[in-house]
Design a protein around this motif. Structure first.
Motif, short mmCIF file in Angstrom:
data_model
loop_
_atom_site.label_atom_id
_atom_site.label_comp_id
_atom_site.label_asym_id
_atom_site.label_seq_id
_atom_site.Cartn_x
_atom_site.Cartn_y
_atom_site.Cartn_z
N ILE A 208 -9.41 54.43 -37.42
CA ILE A 208 -8.09 54.16 -38.00
C ILE A 208 -8.15 53.28 -39.25
O ILE A 208 -7.13 52.77 -39.70
CB ILE A 208 -7.13 53.53 -36.95
N VAL B 76 -5.60 53.92 -42.07
CA VAL B 76 -4.17 53.73 -41.83
C VAL B 76 -3.93 52.31 -41.29
O VAL B 76 -3.59 52.11 -40.13
CB VAL B 76 -3.60 54.80 -40.86
N VAL C 289 -1.31 50.36 -38.15
CA VAL C 289 -0.84 51.13 -37.00
C VAL C 289 -1.06 50.32 -35.72
O VAL C 289 -1.97 49.49 -35.64
CB VAL C 289 -1.53 52.52 -36.89
N ASP D 203 2.06 54.22 -31.89
CA ASP D 203 2.26 54.99 -33.11
C ASP D 203 1.58 56.35 -33.01
O ASP D 203 0.60 56.52 -32.27
CB ASP D 203 1.67 54.25 -34.33
N TYR D 204 2.10 57.30 -33.78
CA TYR D 204 1.46 58.61 -33.91
C TYR D 204 0.75 58.68 -35.25
O TYR D 204 1.28 58.20 -36.27
CB TYR D 204 2.50 59.73 -33.84
N VAL D 205 -0.43 59.29 -35.26
CA VAL D 205 -1.19 59.49 -36.48
C VAL D 205 -1.69 60.92 -36.53
O VAL D 205 -1.85 61.58 -35.50
CB VAL D 205 -2.40 58.52 -36.58
N GLU E 103 -3.05 59.64 -41.63
CA GLU E 103 -1.66 59.34 -41.98
C GLU E 103 -0.89 58.99 -40.71
O GLU E 103 -1.07 59.61 -39.67
CB GLU E 103 -1.02 60.56 -42.63
N GLU E 104 -0.02 57.99 -40.82
CA GLU E 104 0.90 57.68 -39.73
C GLU E 104 2.09 58.62 -39.85
O GLU E 104 2.54 58.91 -40.97
CB GLU E 104 1.36 56.24 -39.81
#
Length: 77
Positions: A30, A33, A36, A40-42, A51-52
């Protein structure tokens, strides 16, 4: 063509997150990003969260990928 898959972060240790991909777990880096957090979704490509994404978008992408899977026959895999 490249494909990124949405995953929900369930835990973080350093720069590695454990993700839930609709019931299948995996890990991703991660470091691309920052900020995060668990929940959270990535989008993940080649082992990296790139990307988040908003929850609604992640769920919609998951539905579309599920529909695509249903279109493929065994000979296509």
């Amino acid at each position: 063509m490249c494909l990124a898959i949405p995953g929900k972060i369930v835990s973080i240790e350093g720069n590695t997150a454990r993700l839930d991909y609709n019931g299948v777990t995996g890990e991703a880096d991660i470091s691309l990003v920052p900020g995060v957090v668990v929940g959270d979704y990535v989008l993940v490509h080649a082992g990296f969260a790139i990307e988040e994404v908003e929850t609604e978008d992640a769920l919609e992408i998951g539905l579309i990928l599920g529909e695509m899977e249903g279109l493929l026959g065994d000979d296509d895999l």
